[in-house]
Design an enzyme around this catalytic site. Structure first.
Site, PDB file in Angstrom:
ATOM      1  N   ARG A  33      -9.454  -0.394   7.378  1.00  0.00           N
ATOM      2  CA  ARG A  33     -10.392   0.517   6.739  1.00  0.00           C
ATOM      3  C   ARG A  33     -10.723   1.709   7.620  1.00  0.00           C
ATOM      4  NH1 ARG A  33     -14.243  -1.126   2.007  1.00  0.00           N
ATOM      5  NH2 ARG A  33     -14.702   0.969   1.327  1.00  0.00           N
ATOM      6  N   CYS A  34      -9.691   2.296   8.197  1.00  0.00           N
ATOM      7  CA  CYS A  34      -9.915   3.535   8.941  1.00  0.00           C
ATOM      8  C   CYS A  34      -8.587   4.242   9.041  1.00  0.00           C
ATOM      9  CB  CYS A  34     -10.458   3.261  10.338  1.00  0.00           C
ATOM     10  SG  CYS A  34      -9.269   2.600  11.497  1.00  0.00           S
TER      11      CYS A  34
ATOM     12  N   GLU B 156     -13.193   5.325   4.165  1.00  0.00           N
ATOM     13  CA  GLU B 156     -13.211   4.656   5.454  1.00  0.00           C
ATOM     14  C   GLU B 156     -14.350   5.088   6.347  1.00  0.00           C
ATOM     15  OE1 GLU B 156      -9.169   5.638   6.209  1.00  0.00           O
ATOM     16  OE2 GLU B 156      -8.511   3.866   5.129  1.00  0.00           O
TER      17      GLU B 156
ATOM     18  N   GLN C 271       0.830  -1.205   0.000  1.00  0.00           N
ATOM     19  CA  GLN C 271       0.000   0.000   0.000  1.00  0.00           C
ATOM     20  C   GLN C 271       0.867   1.259   0.000  1.00  0.00           C
ATOM     21  OE1 GLN C 271      -3.264  -2.000   2.875  1.00  0.00           O
ATOM     22  NE2 GLN C 271      -3.720   0.137   2.501  1.00  0.00           N
TER      23      GLN C 271
END
Ligand code: FES
Ligand code: FES
Lengths: 164, 809
Positions: B387-388, B763, B240
């Protein structure tokens, strides 16, 4: 390691002959031996459906099958469903209705959806959701996948009607 | 001129710029099975590497015998810590300032830990080799409970003990105990405690945000290829943050950075799992150097769930004080954070508990205090942002549960309690008690819109009736109304306070306009499904007036892309999106000078209009961007260099603060514990909206991951440190059958400091969704005395709650 055996399978209309250990999983035969990398691996335990192909008219998770079990069978993968010059309505619909994000589940999804629509050309939303429950998507939340399949079904039915 | 007939509206439409639901350019290859993910890479002579992993959670390694494995046909090498030690690679730095074993160095600290790396001609031979490696372990006492770990004499990490036997200082200051990693504080302790101690009403609660895992459909993996002839290392992988990986590889291997090329190909979902550096990457690189061949490593699903990147695992205790009318006066939060065997959290350096200090949420809370204690246990390392943005999910869950508990304490409606405590529109920019400055918001408008759309009052009346019916024996189903109002903090971040391993968290964009009016832009980020190739082209189209369809977006190759910190924490749009807009504006500034020259007027006498520069007051005199691009390459313009290119490195002045209002309506079967989601309404405000179709898709996906976490997804351990949820049989991933249809809605409150006003959205639905689902379950049981029950609310736990409340009697 076990002794290599001779196998013959037909993938996307092409006959393939090779020597392989019987323990080789079909997904590896496809991906590593035959360079058909459309079907993916998400679990190898038959939970996620990323590896879905069609074998003799049935949806099969190709991580669940040994190459020995596939001997003599006819296999269709996403590569055999449609390409740049002959896109399948499902391929168009997934793009049109944002039915994918990372794309990793998509080949399995479309392969399964195609079979589903052959089994049931007019599915309800619940039938789609139930019929697709073997295919996991981590990105989309399924809403747009359902929409894509509905749109493709409508399109395919209209085309059929027009042809009749 | 040739396109005079086209109306302004048509010209705007032709660009497919910001605000339109442009279809994704990525989809053609993905729908035809032509994606290029890391496991699709095949190189000549490529080998496959895989790990011998520890079956024990805590054990001494007495001996490793690799001799039988080396006899296995197809096995070329077996690496152990002893082989890596001379290279200094048996340990590696983590993103959190700690160190992590690459291969077990004398002991193992969690089940599944990497012990040896078998390199073979293919996966099957590697698996055979793994079977043949003999490892002798001596079991040690296992610590899976952080509270017990903080009291135990058992030393998990010998490097935490100083020579005199006292706890040695760690990367974030002194330790309280040898199994303690850090204490991190924000806010004012004294005034907060005083406020709470003297308050009219205080609500207290203890909650556990369980350990879970991002579990993208594609696991982590890489291919390392060392070309010994030219000394270049190429590393493809599920990264990522490809540039950060290049820098880390260079720092730990000593290979100069220009000799390392890191490539992130298509990535099959990330959700935080693919931010960190894992032993598999290091071992593949070493194996490639040792064998002189490319080496591939791909983890299987069990490896993935058991070893790379867990999320959450926060034990939180809260106290919130208020007046009798419900005005909140103070908030205290303490967290015991279970980090596993190594502190491998992926947070900016100065934030060992991420942005947990956003836990005052959307509310105007005058005083607050937060304390986080990180602890080692015998569990896998990680602590990633699933996802945050860094620990924001935990923070929002905490405050949104505390609000519900306070509502119970005050015997008040939870929607009203939220409303009277919201930060008001006119208070922005708002300086929160725990340090952040919220950029913009209009919470009351969003909340009112949400409540009105779902007919909140009608729902409450229906719920009251249901309770009556239940008590009268007319139904066995209860109704829950889940509320959540969240404020996220994303877009890390300003270099002055955000870095990872010393690398400032700016991002970048480089644009080249081709002579015939098409373009390529390269960014420091990397898409994992977010559709960057589509949306960044839209930003550029609006900024430079060339159609999005004529703009190629490229990411993920460190040899070509400008340096950037990658994609996670919803930072792509806030940071790289801003860089894209700024680079576009540089292009436009030069284009303006060229246009003025071509139109034979002064620079200031032309202005930009959609896809062209026009002479002010004479719109019939213009040069299109396409014409200007050509001129940039074929005319000698005095005082202006040929060509049309720009680079921008964007250091954001502040974070962005997206927010939203979510409402969930659920029916719960008291006898089976089965929840049925009847309705889910999600209003998101992510500032300026670039592509509504993609935003909606992100919301659907984030909500589904929230549903998973709230209703069953968990990495659970037994007392021996065995992972009980290591396959997709036990680890809950919702299918199409379990997931509802979501209603999406929005308001638009642009970020005042972002060049295009965008805040990021990927997110938000996860952050806001988890408390919403959880609150719905808990709300259903509120009339029967429920205050708080821990997630995940699977059927069994819901049934148990009903049972404990006496609803089966
Ligand atoms: S890889 Fe075959 S079902 Fe998951
Ligand atoms: S699109 Fe990513 S898993 Fe389905």
């Amino acid at each position: 390691m076990s002794k290599k055996q001779h196998y013959k399978i037909t993938v996307n209309g092409k006959e393939e002959e090779f020597l392989a250990e019987p323990r080789e999983l079909l997904i590896y035969t496809l991906r590593e031996r035959l360079n058909i990398t459309g079907p993916h691996i998400g679990c190898e335990t038959s939970h996620c459906g990323a590896c879905t192909v069609t074998i003799d008219g049935k949806s099969v998770k190709s991580c669940t099958m040994f190459v020995a079990q596939a001997d003599g069978k006819k296999i269709t993968t996403i590569e055999g469903i449609g390409g740049p010059d002959n896109l399948h309505p499902l391929q168009t619909a997934f793009k049109e209705h944002h039915g994918l994000q990372c794309g990793y589940c998509t080949p399995g999804m479309i392969t399964r959806a195609k079979k589903l629509l052959e089994e049931n050309p007019n599915p309800t939303e619940a039938e789609i959701r139930f019929g697709m429950a073997g295919n996991i998507c981590r990105c989309t939340g399924y809403q747009n996948i359902v929409k894509s399949i509905q749109a493709a079904a409508a399109e395919m039915n209209a085309a059929k009607e027009a042809a009749e | 001129m040739k396109d005079e007939v086209t109306s302004r509206e048509e010209r705007i439409e032709n660009l497919k710029g910001m605000g339109c639901s442009r279809k994704r350019v990525e989809d053609a290859r993905f729908t035809q099975g032509k994606g290029n993910y890391v496991d699709d890479i095949k190189l000549d002579g490529m080998l496959f590497g895989d790990f011998v992993r520890s079956p024990y959670a805590h054990a001494k390694i007495v001996n490793i015998d690799t001799s039988a494995a080396l006899e296995v046909p197809g096995v070329l090498a077996v690496l152990t810590a002893k082989d890596l030690e001379p290279l200094g690679l048996h340990w590696m730095p983590t993103l959190a300032g700690d160190r992590q074993m690459v291969l077990a160095d004398g002991k193992v600290l969690f089940q599944g830990q990497e012990v040896a790396f078998v390199v073979a001609v293919d996966r099957y031979a590697a698996a055979d080799g793994i079977e043949a490696v003999e490892v002798e372990y001596e079991e040690l006492e296992v610590l899976v409970d952080p509270f017990k770990a903080m009291k135990s004499d058992v030393v998990l990490r010998p490097d935490t003990v100083a020579e005199d036997g006292s706890p040695a200082a760690g990367a974030h200051g002194p330790r309280k105990h040898h199994n303690h990693i850090f204490t991190w504080e924000a806010g004012d302790k004294g005034p907060t405690f005083e406020t709470i101690d003297n308050a009219e009403v205080v609500a207290e609660e203890t909650m556990y945000y369980h350990r879970t895992h991002p579990c993208p459909l594609e696991t982590c993996g890489c291919v390392a290829s060392m070309d010994k002839v030219n000394g270049k290392l190429t590393l493809w992988g599920t990264f990522q943050a490809p540039h950060a990986i290049r820098t880390v590889v260079s720092l730990i291997s000593g290979i100069e950075e220009h000799n390392i090329r890191v490539i992130s190909p298509d990535i099959g979902g990330g959700f935080g799992n693919k931010v960190g550096a894992y032993p598999g990457y290091v071992c593949s690189v070493v194996a490639s150097i040792v064998t002189g061949k490319p080496v591939k490593w791909i983890e299987d699903r069990m490896d993935n769930l058991m070893t790379t990147a867990f999320a959450r695992d926060y034990h939180m205790t809260g106290r919130v004080s208020a007046t009798r009318e419900g005005k909140i006066t103070g908030l205290h939060c303490h967290v015991t954070a279970d980090h596993g065997g190594f502190d491998a959290c992926a947070d900016p350096t100065k934030f060992p508990a991420g942005f947990m200090n956003i836990c005052t949420g959307s509310y105007d809370i005058p005083t607050a205090f937060l304390q986080v204690d990180g602890v080692y246990t015998n569990k896998a390392p990680g602590g990633v942002s699933y996802r945050c943005s860094f620990r924001v999910t935990e923070a929002v869950y905490f405050i949104e549960r505390m609000i519900e508990v306070l509502a119970i304490e005050l015997n008040m409606d939870a929607a009203e309690l939220r409303r009277i405590n919201f930060i008001k529109k006119e208070q922005f920019p708002y300086k929160a008690a725990l340090g952040w400055e919220y950029d913009s918001g209009d919470y009351h408008t969003a909340w009112d819109k949400a409540l009105k759309t779902v007919d909140y009052e009608g729902l409450r009346a229906e719920q009251a009736q249901r309770v009556e019916d239940f008590k009268a024996g007319k139904t066995r189903s209860l109704m829950g109304i889940g509320l959540s109002f969240f404020t996220e903090i994303v877009g890390a971040g300003p270099v002055k306070n955000c870095d990872i391993l010393g690398l400032g968290m700016f991002d970048s964009c480089e644009i080249r306009i081709h002579p015939t009016g098409s373009a390529i832009a390269r960014l420091g980020t990397i898409s994992q499904g977010q559709g960057h190739a589509t949306t960044f082209a839209q930003i550029l189209a609006s900024e430079i007036g060339l159609p999005a369809d004529s703009i190629t977006i490229e990411e993920g190759d460190t040899d070509t892309a400008p340096y950037g910190l990658g994609t996670y924490g919803s930072r792509s749009t806030p940071v790289a999106g801003a860089a894209t807009a700024m680079a576009g504006r540089k292009i436009r500034a030069k284009a303006q000078m060229i246009a003025a020259y071509l139109l034979e007027v002064h620079d200031n006498d032309v202005e930009f209009d959609v896809d062209r520069f026009v002479v002010k007051g004479a719109p019939e005199k213009f040069k299109t961007m396409k014409e200007i691009a050509f001129a940039a390459y074929n005319q000698a313009i005095p005082g202006i260099e040929p060509g049309l290119e720009a680079v921008s490195y964007y250091d954001p002045p502040n974070m962005t603060y997206p927010f939203g209002a979510y409402i969930c309506v659920m029916d719960i079967d008291v006898d089976t514990g089965l929840p049925e989601i009847r309705r889910f309404y999600a209003l998101d405000d992510c500032g300026t909206r670039i592509n509504p179709m993609i935003i909606e898709g992100q919301v659907h996906g984030g909500l589904t991951e929230a549903l998973a976490v709230a209703l069953g997804q968990e990495i659970a351990y037994d007392d021996m440190g065995n992972v009980k949820t290591g396959t997709l049989m036990d680890f809950f991933l919702p299918t199409a059958w379990e997931v509802p249809n979501y209603e999406t809605d929005y308001t638009v409150t642009p970020s005042p400091h972002h060049p295009i006003g965008a805040k990021g959205v990927g997110e938000s639905p996860h952050v806001g969704g988890v408390p919403c689902f959880s609150n719905a379950i808990q709300d259903a049981f509120r009339p029967f005395g429920n205050r708080h029950t821990n997630m995940p609310h699977d059927h069994w736990r819901i049934w148990k709650t009903a049972n404990e409340l006496g609803l089966h009697d």
